[in-house]
Design a protein around this motif. Structure first.
Motif, PDB file in Angstrom:
ATOM      1  N   ALA A  50       0.654  -1.039  -0.119  1.00  0.00           N
ATOM      2  CA  ALA A  50      -0.418  -0.199  -0.061  1.00  0.00           C
ATOM      3  C   ALA A  50       0.908   1.743  -0.481  1.00  0.00           C
ATOM      4  N   LEU A  51       1.627   1.872  -1.339  1.00  0.00           N
ATOM      5  CA  LEU A  51       2.541   2.527  -1.226  1.00  0.00           C
ATOM      6  C   LEU A  51       1.805   3.235  -1.175  1.00  0.00           C
ATOM      7  N   THR A  52       1.194   4.051  -2.239  1.00  0.00           N
ATOM      8  CA  THR A  52       0.175   4.943  -2.398  1.00  0.00           C
ATOM      9  C   THR A  52      -0.488   5.462  -0.560  1.00  0.00           C
ATOM     10  N   GLY A  53      -1.544   4.585  -0.026  1.00  0.00           N
ATOM     11  CA  GLY A  53      -1.808   4.348   1.002  1.00  0.00           C
ATOM     12  C   GLY A  53      -3.221   3.392   0.501  1.00  0.00           C
ATOM     13  N   HIS A  54      -3.780   2.205   1.875  1.00  0.00           N
ATOM     14  CA  HIS A  54      -4.775   1.887   1.351  1.00  0.00           C
ATOM     15  C   HIS A  54      -6.007   2.740   0.402  1.00  0.00           C
ATOM     16  N   CYS A  55      -6.826   2.456  -0.796  1.00  0.00           N
ATOM     17  CA  CYS A  55      -7.464   3.298  -1.518  1.00  0.00           C
ATOM     18  C   CYS A  55      -7.586   4.380  -2.031  1.00  0.00           C
ATOM     19  N   HIS A  56      -6.118   4.994  -2.218  1.00  0.00           N
ATOM     20  CA  HIS A  56      -6.060   6.273  -2.959  1.00  0.00           C
ATOM     21  C   HIS A  56      -6.857   6.385  -4.500  1.00  0.00           C
ATOM     22  N   PRO A  57      -7.967   7.420  -3.972  1.00  0.00           N
ATOM     23  CA  PRO A  57      -9.125   7.875  -5.178  1.00  0.00           C
ATOM     24  C   PRO A  57      -8.503   7.975  -6.123  1.00  0.00           C
ATOM     25  N   ARG A  58      -7.192   8.442  -7.075  1.00  0.00           N
ATOM     26  CA  ARG A  58      -6.713   8.644  -7.806  1.00  0.00           C
ATOM     27  C   ARG A  58      -6.932   7.189  -8.495  1.00  0.00           C
ATOM     28  N   VAL A  59      -5.754   6.223  -7.635  1.00  0.00           N
ATOM     29  CA  VAL A  59      -5.878   4.680  -7.751  1.00  0.00           C
ATOM     30  C   VAL A  59      -7.139   4.293  -7.948  1.00  0.00           C
ATOM     31  N   VAL A  60      -8.234   3.848  -7.024  1.00  0.00           N
ATOM     32  CA  VAL A  60      -9.310   3.344  -7.056  1.00  0.00           C
ATOM     33  C   VAL A  60     -10.027   3.817  -8.109  1.00  0.00           C
ATOM     34  N   ALA A  61     -10.307   5.463  -8.823  1.00  0.00           N
ATOM     35  CA  ALA A  61     -10.762   6.238  -9.987  1.00  0.00           C
ATOM     36  C   ALA A  61     -10.125   5.217 -11.151  1.00  0.00           C
ATOM     37  N   ALA A  62      -8.478   4.981 -10.750  1.00  0.00           N
ATOM     38  CA  ALA A  62      -8.205   4.406 -12.478  1.00  0.00           C
ATOM     39  C   ALA A  62      -8.440   2.946 -12.668  1.00  0.00           C
ATOM     40  N   MET A 287      -1.015   0.728 -12.785  1.00  0.00           N
ATOM     41  CA  MET A 287       0.373   1.227 -12.609  1.00  0.00           C
ATOM     42  C   MET A 287       0.672   2.407 -12.951  1.00  0.00           C
ATOM     43  N   GLU A 288      -0.314   3.376 -13.661  1.00  0.00           N
ATOM     44  CA  GLU A 288       0.058   4.779 -14.212  1.00  0.00           C
ATOM     45  C   GLU A 288      -0.639   5.914 -13.096  1.00  0.00           C
ATOM     46  N   ALA A 289      -1.996   5.323 -12.314  1.00  0.00           N
ATOM     47  CA  ALA A 289      -1.996   6.064 -11.351  1.00  0.00           C
ATOM     48  C   ALA A 289      -1.181   6.335 -10.149  1.00  0.00           C
ATOM     49  N   THR A 290      -0.698   5.302  -9.562  1.00  0.00           N
ATOM     50  CA  THR A 290      -0.144   5.164  -8.482  1.00  0.00           C
ATOM     51  C   THR A 290       1.600   5.921  -8.727  1.00  0.00           C
ATOM     52  N   LEU A 291       1.763   5.393 -10.293  1.00  0.00           N
ATOM     53  CA  LEU A 291       3.138   6.397 -10.189  1.00  0.00           C
ATOM     54  C   LEU A 291       3.459   8.145 -10.642  1.00  0.00           C
ATOM     55  N   VAL A 293       0.672   9.319  -8.471  1.00  0.00           N
ATOM     56  CA  VAL A 293       0.903   9.807  -6.950  1.00  0.00           C
ATOM     57  C   VAL A 293       1.699  10.208  -6.225  1.00  0.00           C
ATOM     58  N   ILE A 294       2.628   9.236  -6.721  1.00  0.00           N
ATOM     59  CA  ILE A 294       4.491   9.081  -6.497  1.00  0.00           C
ATOM     60  C   ILE A 294       5.137  10.175  -6.861  1.00  0.00           C
ATOM     61  N   ARG A 295       4.962  10.831  -7.621  1.00  0.00           N
ATOM     62  CA  ARG A 295       5.231  12.147  -8.536  1.00  0.00           C
ATOM     63  C   ARG A 295       4.938  12.925  -7.877  1.00  0.00           C
ATOM     64  N   ASP A 296       3.357  13.558  -8.140  1.00  0.00           N
ATOM     65  CA  ASP A 296       2.745  14.128  -7.562  1.00  0.00           C
ATOM     66  C   ASP A 296       2.770  14.906  -6.209  1.00  0.00           C
ATOM     67  N   GLU A 297       2.783  13.660  -5.618  1.00  0.00           N
ATOM     68  CA  GLU A 297       2.590  13.645  -3.405  1.00  0.00           C
ATOM     69  C   GLU A 297       4.313  13.337  -3.368  1.00  0.00           C
ATOM     70  N   ARG A 298       5.309  13.890  -4.096  1.00  0.00           N
ATOM     71  CA  ARG A 298       6.150  13.986  -3.629  1.00  0.00           C
ATOM     72  C   ARG A 298       6.698  12.537  -2.811  1.00  0.00           C
ATOM     73  N   LEU A 299       6.185  11.218  -2.919  1.00  0.00           N
ATOM     74  CA  LEU A 299       6.175  10.186  -2.195  1.00  0.00           C
ATOM     75  C   LEU A 299       7.637  10.374  -1.506  1.00  0.00           C
ATOM     76  N   ALA A 300       8.740   9.977  -2.045  1.00  0.00           N
ATOM     77  CA  ALA A 300      10.342   9.679  -1.770  1.00  0.00           C
ATOM     78  C   ALA A 300      10.612  10.915  -1.205  1.00  0.00           C
ATOM     79  N   GLU A 301      10.201  12.207  -0.991  1.00  0.00           N
ATOM     80  CA  GLU A 301      10.764  13.408   0.049  1.00  0.00           C
ATOM     81  C   GLU A 301      10.271  12.412   1.345  1.00  0.00           C
ATOM     82  N   ASN A 302       8.086  12.981   1.276  1.00  0.00           N
ATOM     83  CA  ASN A 302       7.944  12.119   2.370  1.00  0.00           C
ATOM     84  C   ASN A 302       8.516  11.364   3.050  1.00  0.00           C
ATOM     85  N   ALA A 303       8.821   9.785   1.947  1.00  0.00           N
ATOM     86  CA  ALA A 303       9.056   8.609   2.919  1.00  0.00           C
ATOM     87  C   ALA A 303      10.800   9.071   3.789  1.00  0.00           C
ATOM     88  N   ALA A 304      11.564   9.951   3.056  1.00  0.00           N
ATOM     89  CA  ALA A 304      12.780  10.780   3.313  1.00  0.00           C
ATOM     90  C   ALA A 304      12.210  11.112   4.894  1.00  0.00           C
TER      91      ALA A 304
END
Ligand code: PLP
Length: 390
Positions: A50-62, A287-291, A293-304
């Motif tokens: 659950a990298l983008t969290g459970h049921c991220h709305p953008r992933v669910v919509a896609a 996958m397209e929606a997940t990628l 979200v990772i980019r737009d919500e800057r998840l790598a920076e948040n993880a750090a």
């Protein structure tokens, strides 16, 4: 009802999993909920998925949109969603890589990597590391000397060798012109969260380059921003020849991928790899929606950032003797068996976490959308559990 699901699943599954007695029916962000609506803070991330969290709305919509358009067609045809998703994956790859082979799981991605290394180098030997885990199919298992996994099914596939993780001298002595690939998890997640230094990563790259052996990073847990950078080698300025990824790549829709440097991809011939379900439109939409979200919500920076907060805070807790890992793949080293602490965190504080092959290491793999408040909640829970009389 809780007992019904528990009893039914226990009755009808071949009993291969050690399951915790929680029936999860719903998820949202970093929380999952049981049938009575009890919320759990998920520091296990649905098993690092659950990298983008459970049921991220953008992933669910896609997924919803794709499910109503075209559920599946194999790679025998082209598909608009697959085309877009592969371009998005390519844009997220390190320099020198632009192509991927899509499959369905981490094990399958590693099978593909091992086969590609053998086929494109014309060599057979694969070196992996003691303490590493690469999957449960016979090829990936043959690269997995951890615990009982391989020994239960020995002998494995021929021409696999194992070396101590982190030992450049041992590697230098072992790698020869017969070596097709050196393969390892940059952080041995199940193996106690043992963590490769940037110096080790650079050293392995140089040793492989000297004899033309391929370098394969199993980034099934470390990739996609979890360690604070998109790919582990980014921190060391190293690009492996092949990266395998899976787990959270489609936020929970099964998927795996082998990413390869362009000079490797150029050597792959028609028919070398294949799978019915790999690259299916539903997984690709996710996958397209997940990628995105990772980019737009800057998840790598948040993880750090969140990882730094957790590491700093838990080191102040009496009974915590160390922290291993990077970003949001952390092993908290305790002065006691982690199993009891994991149980108490769950039962008393409704926090899900896990263990490793090193008994004293508590492992956490939360979603990368973790908030500062959710860090504080975990730290308070762990502080309380560690203070309880043993
Ligand atoms: C580092 C690593 N490699 C490979 C695998 C195998 O992936 P899968 O279970 O999707 O086949 C896992 C699964 O936990 C893993 O953590």
């Amino acid at each position: 009802m809780t007992m019904d699901s528990f009893a039914l699943e226990s009755r009808y599954s071949i009993p291969t999993y050690a399951q915790i007695p929680v029936v999860v029916v719903r998820g949202e962000g970093c929380r999952v909920f049981d049938e009575k609506g009890v919320a759990y803070l998920d520091y296990w991330g649905g098993h690092a998925v659950a990298l983008t969290g459970h049921c991220h709305p953008r992933v669910v919509a896609a997924i919803r949109e794709q499910a109503g358009t075209l559920l599946f067609y194999s790679n025998v045809v082209f598909n608009d969603t697959r085309a877009r998703a592969m371009a998005a994956l390519s844009a997220a790859m390190p320099k020198g890589m632009s192509r991927a082979f899509l499959c369905n799981s981490g094990s399958e991605a590693n099978e593909s990597a091992i086969k590609t290394a053998r086929r494109t180098t014309g060599r057979r030997e694969v070196i992996s590391m003691q303490g590493g885990f690469h999957g449960r199919t016979m090829g990936s298992l043959s690269a997995t000397p951890l615990g009982h996994y391989l020994s239960d099914y020995a002998p494995g596939v021929p021409d696999h060798r194992f070396l101590p993780f982190g030992d450049l001298d041992a590697l230098r002595a072992a790698v020869t012109e017969r070596t097709a690939a050196v393969m390892f998890e940059p952080i041995q997640s199940m193996g106690g969260v043992a963590t490769a230094t940037d110096e080790y990563v650079r050293g392995v790259r140089a040793i492989c380059d000297a004899v033309g052996a391929l370098l394969i990073f199993d980034e099934i847990q470390t990739g996609l921003g979890r360690t604070g950078v998109m790919w582990y080698g980014d921190a060391a300025g190293v690009v492996p020849d092949i990266i395998t990824t899976a787990k959270g790549l489609a936020s929970g829709v099964p998927i795996g991928a082998m990413l390869a440097k362009d000079e490797i991809s150029a050597k792959v011939k028609e028919g070398d790899q294949g799978t019915t379900f790999g690259g299916g439109p539903l997984a690709c939409a996710a996958m397209e929606a997940t990628l995105a979200v990772i980019r737009d919500e800057r998840l790598a920076e948040n993880a750090a950032a969140r990882g730094r907060e957790i590491a700093g805070a838990v080191m102040k807790i009496p009974g915590v003797t160390g922290v291993r890992g990077r970003g949001l793949l952390l092993g908290i080293v305790l002065d006691r068996d982690a199993k009891g602490v994991v149980k108490a965190l769950r039962e008393k504080h409704r926090i899900i976490s896990g263990t490793t092959s090193d008994a004293n290491v508590l492992r956490i793999l939360p979603p990368l959308v973790l908030s500062a408040a959710e860090v504080s909640e975990f730290v308070a829970g762990l502080t309380d559990v560690m203070a309880a009389p043993r």
